[in-house]
Scaffold this motif. Structure first.
Motif, PDB file in Angstrom:
ATOM      1  N   GLU A   2      -8.681  -2.281   7.053  1.00 12.43           N
ATOM      2  CA  GLU A   2      -7.947  -1.261   5.557  1.00 12.43           C
ATOM      3  C   GLU A   2      -8.825  -1.774   4.962  1.00 12.43           C
ATOM      4  OE1 GLU A   2      -4.139  -1.602   7.213  1.00 12.43           O
ATOM      5  OE2 GLU A   2      -4.797  -0.032   9.045  1.00 12.43           O
ATOM      6  N   PRO A   3      -8.810  -0.954   4.103  1.00 21.10           N
ATOM      7  CA  PRO A   3      -8.735  -1.720   1.959  1.00 21.10           C
ATOM      8  C   PRO A   3      -7.275  -2.146   1.855  1.00 21.10           C
ATOM      9  CG  PRO A   3      -7.156   0.597   1.966  1.00 21.10           C
ATOM     10  CD  PRO A   3      -7.733   0.331   3.827  1.00 21.10           C
ATOM     11  N   PHE A   4      -8.095  -3.893   1.305  1.00 15.25           N
ATOM     12  CA  PHE A   4      -6.970  -4.711   1.281  1.00 15.25           C
ATOM     13  C   PHE A   4      -6.263  -4.423  -0.048  1.00 15.25           C
ATOM     14  CE2 PHE A   4      -7.196  -8.725  -1.949  1.00 15.25           C
ATOM     15  CZ  PHE A   4      -5.892  -9.965  -1.078  1.00 15.25           C
ATOM     16  N   ARG A   5      -5.233  -4.775   0.030  1.00 18.28           N
ATOM     17  CA  ARG A   5      -4.141  -4.454  -1.676  1.00 18.28           C
ATOM     18  C   ARG A   5      -4.338  -6.019  -1.960  1.00 18.28           C
ATOM     19  NH1 ARG A   5       1.136  -4.535  -2.811  1.00 18.28           N
ATOM     20  NH2 ARG A   5       1.475  -4.992  -0.782  1.00 18.28           N
ATOM     21  N   LYS A   6      -5.048  -6.229  -3.645  1.00 19.58           N
ATOM     22  CA  LYS A   6      -5.111  -7.441  -3.901  1.00 19.58           C
ATOM     23  C   LYS A   6      -3.989  -7.485  -5.149  1.00 19.58           C
ATOM     24  CE  LYS A   6      -8.043  -9.282  -8.189  1.00 19.58           C
ATOM     25  NZ  LYS A   6      -8.627 -10.611  -7.266  1.00 19.58           N
ATOM     26  N   VAL A 235      -9.894   7.560   5.381  1.00 20.53           N
ATOM     27  CA  VAL A 235      -9.313   8.395   5.244  1.00 20.53           C
ATOM     28  C   VAL A 235      -7.717   8.667   5.274  1.00 20.53           C
ATOM     29  CG1 VAL A 235      -8.112  10.674   6.162  1.00 20.53           C
ATOM     30  CG2 VAL A 235     -10.691  10.091   6.555  1.00 20.53           C
ATOM     31  N   THR A 236      -7.289   7.230   6.005  1.00 16.86           N
ATOM     32  CA  THR A 236      -5.588   6.450   5.105  1.00 16.86           C
ATOM     33  C   THR A 236      -6.093   6.266   4.126  1.00 16.86           C
ATOM     34  OG1 THR A 236      -5.486   6.077   7.668  1.00 16.86           O
ATOM     35  CG2 THR A 236      -3.932   5.536   5.843  1.00 16.86           C
ATOM     36  N   ALA A 237      -6.656   6.027   3.342  1.00 15.37           N
ATOM     37  CA  ALA A 237      -6.375   4.960   1.891  1.00 15.37           C
ATOM     38  C   ALA A 237      -6.549   6.113   0.899  1.00 15.37           C
ATOM     39  CB  ALA A 237      -7.890   4.037   2.170  1.00 15.37           C
ATOM     40  N   LYS A 238      -6.883   6.930   0.779  1.00 15.00           N
ATOM     41  CA  LYS A 238      -7.914   8.012   0.513  1.00 15.00           C
ATOM     42  C   LYS A 238      -6.038   8.865   0.578  1.00 15.00           C
ATOM     43  CE  LYS A 238     -11.290   8.444  -2.073  1.00 15.00           C
ATOM     44  NZ  LYS A 238     -11.746   8.609  -3.303  1.00 15.00           N
ATOM     45  N   ARG A 239      -5.121   9.686   1.178  1.00 17.40           N
ATOM     46  CA  ARG A 239      -4.567  10.039   2.045  1.00 17.40           C
ATOM     47  C   ARG A 239      -3.244   9.455   0.783  1.00 17.40           C
ATOM     48  NH1 ARG A 239      -5.379  11.960   7.864  1.00 17.40           N
ATOM     49  NH2 ARG A 239      -6.056  13.883   7.353  1.00 17.40           N
ATOM     50  N   ILE A 240      -2.929   7.970   0.899  1.00 12.25           N
ATOM     51  CA  ILE A 240      -2.117   7.188   0.158  1.00 12.25           C
ATOM     52  C   ILE A 240      -2.198   6.454  -1.627  1.00 12.25           C
ATOM     53  CG2 ILE A 240      -1.180   4.602  -0.431  1.00 12.25           C
ATOM     54  CD1 ILE A 240      -0.420   5.888   2.751  1.00 12.25           C
ATOM     55  N   ARG A 271       5.425   4.913   7.747  1.00 15.29           N
ATOM     56  CA  ARG A 271       4.686   3.126   7.705  1.00 15.29           C
ATOM     57  C   ARG A 271       3.300   2.858   7.291  1.00 15.29           C
ATOM     58  NH1 ARG A 271       4.914   4.846  12.371  1.00 15.29           N
ATOM     59  NH2 ARG A 271       2.293   5.398  12.989  1.00 15.29           N
ATOM     60  N   MET A 272       1.926   3.862   6.828  1.00 16.40           N
ATOM     61  CA  MET A 272       0.845   3.535   6.317  1.00 16.40           C
ATOM     62  C   MET A 272       1.107   3.536   5.157  1.00 16.40           C
ATOM     63  SD  MET A 272      -0.536   3.666   9.433  1.00 16.40           S
ATOM     64  CE  MET A 272      -2.266   3.141   8.171  1.00 16.40           C
ATOM     65  N   PHE A 273       2.237   4.149   4.243  1.00 16.10           N
ATOM     66  CA  PHE A 273       2.623   4.162   3.093  1.00 16.10           C
ATOM     67  C   PHE A 273       2.533   2.049   2.086  1.00 16.10           C
ATOM     68  CE2 PHE A 273       4.561   4.136  -0.538  1.00 16.10           C
ATOM     69  CZ  PHE A 273       3.490   5.172  -2.197  1.00 16.10           C
ATOM     70  N   LYS A 274       3.927   2.145   3.227  1.00 16.43           N
ATOM     71  CA  LYS A 274       4.224   0.599   3.499  1.00 16.43           C
ATOM     72  C   LYS A 274       2.919  -0.420   3.242  1.00 16.43           C
ATOM     73  CE  LYS A 274       8.664  -2.209   3.790  1.00 16.43           C
ATOM     74  NZ  LYS A 274       9.532  -2.078   3.828  1.00 16.43           N
ATOM     75  N   LYS A 275       2.441  -0.106   4.426  1.00 18.57           N
ATOM     76  CA  LYS A 275       1.624  -0.772   5.083  1.00 18.57           C
ATOM     77  C   LYS A 275       0.168  -1.235   4.162  1.00 18.57           C
ATOM     78  CE  LYS A 275      -1.469  -2.105   9.052  1.00 18.57           C
ATOM     79  NZ  LYS A 275      -2.107  -1.837  10.627  1.00 18.57           N
ATOM     80  N   ALA A 283      10.464   3.929  -2.486  1.00 17.74           N
ATOM     81  CA  ALA A 283      10.912   2.518  -3.398  1.00 17.74           C
ATOM     82  C   ALA A 283      10.585   2.606  -4.492  1.00 17.74           C
ATOM     83  CB  ALA A 283      10.305   1.130  -2.923  1.00 17.74           C
ATOM     84  N   TYR A 284       8.479   3.326  -4.563  1.00 14.57           N
ATOM     85  CA  TYR A 284       7.713   3.698  -5.307  1.00 14.57           C
ATOM     86  C   TYR A 284       7.766   4.577  -6.203  1.00 14.57           C
ATOM     87  CZ  TYR A 284       3.083   4.281  -7.309  1.00 14.57           C
ATOM     88  OH  TYR A 284       2.114   4.433  -7.882  1.00 14.57           O
ATOM     89  N   LYS A 285       8.624   5.870  -5.630  1.00 14.41           N
ATOM     90  CA  LYS A 285       9.388   7.090  -6.680  1.00 14.41           C
ATOM     91  C   LYS A 285      10.146   6.140  -7.697  1.00 14.41           C
ATOM     92  CE  LYS A 285      10.192  11.943  -6.966  1.00 14.41           C
ATOM     93  NZ  LYS A 285       9.207  11.955  -7.464  1.00 14.41           N
ATOM     94  N   LYS A 286      11.047   5.761  -7.050  1.00 21.41           N
ATOM     95  CA  LYS A 286      12.192   5.020  -7.736  1.00 21.41           C
ATOM     96  C   LYS A 286      11.246   3.980  -8.886  1.00 21.41           C
ATOM     97  CE  LYS A 286      15.533   6.627  -4.395  1.00 21.41           C
ATOM     98  NZ  LYS A 286      16.783   6.324  -3.610  1.00 21.41           N
ATOM     99  N   ALA A 287      10.573   3.300  -9.111  1.00 21.69           N
ATOM    100  CA  ALA A 287      10.503   2.180  -9.520  1.00 21.69           C
ATOM    101  C   ALA A 287      10.468   2.216 -10.788  1.00 21.69           C
ATOM    102  CB  ALA A 287       9.395   1.611  -8.714  1.00 21.69           C
ATOM    103  N   THR A 288      10.068   1.565 -11.686  1.00 22.72           N
ATOM    104  CA  THR A 288       9.887   1.875 -12.642  1.00 22.72           C
ATOM    105  C   THR A 288       8.789   1.676 -13.540  1.00 22.72           C
ATOM    106  OG1 THR A 288      10.044  -0.578 -13.320  1.00 22.72           O
ATOM    107  CG2 THR A 288      11.997   1.351 -13.774  1.00 22.72           C
TER     108      THR A 288
END
Length: 293
Positions: A2-6, A235-240, A271-275, A283-288
């Protein structure tokens, strides 16, 4: 893989990071990764391949790579001649353009790169020397940390972005029409483009292999060799990435966004979005903006 989230410090008052003249070995290079911060990579020596979004590039001395936030990328340094490079990371909040009655933005070159899918900039020799001088001054300010060094770093970064914008935007027609890289088979480039444009479609290995008119085994082997990822993770990373764009740009229900991005169910999307991002979609949508930087 999976793509590493730096990771970068969330909400940092100084959203900037810098890796100076680093020797990249193929054994220790980061896997496919993405991050919200923008990135510039300048190549001093060595060679290899750079995969950015859906495009493959040769790396050579003097190349500058422009990587917008939320873009899958990975470098593949050559085993015999590993790359030495400098990487600059910054949040969009770090570079604020004052309004003087025009439409100039320091980030325009990133928007241009994303729009045209052209992430490689080849400076002239004179521009290379200027870039290297500005990068050296960045490193000096970062290392010595004299009073006002953060302001000095911002000024040097803005100077680099100004140079890039003037060159790229001034020659945008030629830049956009330039021949693309020819690394990898034509069917691979077509499939990567299709995945990018149709994240909501069925994108399993067998379906994509059939579209490419190759066997699933051959498709999987070439895909992993060139991108460093298996089909499912890519594909998962692109969809996220697409989901993040929709969450910030629209008021659509999260379930509808999950459907539009091709996730099989709302729990699977959560599950995949949080991963991948470390946050739930809500939470992402509400974040500043500062939290997302």
């Amino acid at each position: 893989m999976e793509p590493f989230r730096k990771p970068f410090e969330v909400g940092s008052s100084f959203p900037f990071d810098f890796v100076y003249r680093d020797r990249k070995h193929w054994q220790t290079e980061l896997p496919d990764h993405l991050h919200d911060w923008y990135e510039l990579v300048y190549i001093y020596e060595g060679k290899g391949t750079f995969f950015i979004d859906q495009t493959f590039y040769d790396m050579k001395p003097g190349d500058l790579f422009i990587i917008p936030g939320n873009t899958i990328h990975r470098s593949f340094p050559d085993k015999e001649e590993p790359v030495t490079s400098t990487a600059i990371f910054f949040s969009t909040l770090f570079v604020q353009t004052a309004s003087f009655g025009d439409t100039f933005s320091y980030l325009r070159c990133f928007d241009h790169a994303k729009k045209h899918k052209r992430y490689k900039f080849e400076p002239t020799l004179q521009e290379q020397l200027k870039l290297e001088r500005l990068i050296d001054e960045l490193e000096l300010e970062q290392r010595e940390q004299q009073p006002g060094y953060r302001q000095a770093i911002l000024l040097q970064l803005e100077h680099i972005l100004l140079l890039m914008n003037r060159r790229i935007i001034a020659s945008s027609r030629e830049y956009a029409k330039a021949d693309g890289p020819l690394i990898g088979p034509l069917w691979m480039r077509s499939i990567l483009h299709y995945i990018d444009e149709h994240p909501e479609s069925p994108l399993g290995l067998s379906i994509l292999a059939q579209m490419a008119a190759v066997t699933p085994a051959h498709f999987s082997r070439v895909f992993k060799q060139l991108t460093g990822m298996n089909v499912t993770d890519y594909v998962t990373a692109k969809r996220i990435i697409r989901a993040k764009e929709l969450l910030l740009a629209s008021d659509e229900n999260i379930r509808l966004i999950a459907d539009a991005c091709g996730f099989e169910s709302l729990p699977h999307f959560h599950r995949m979005f949080k991963k991948v991002t470390g946050q739930t979609p809500a939470a992402y949508k509400k974040a500043t903006p500062a939290d997302q930087a």
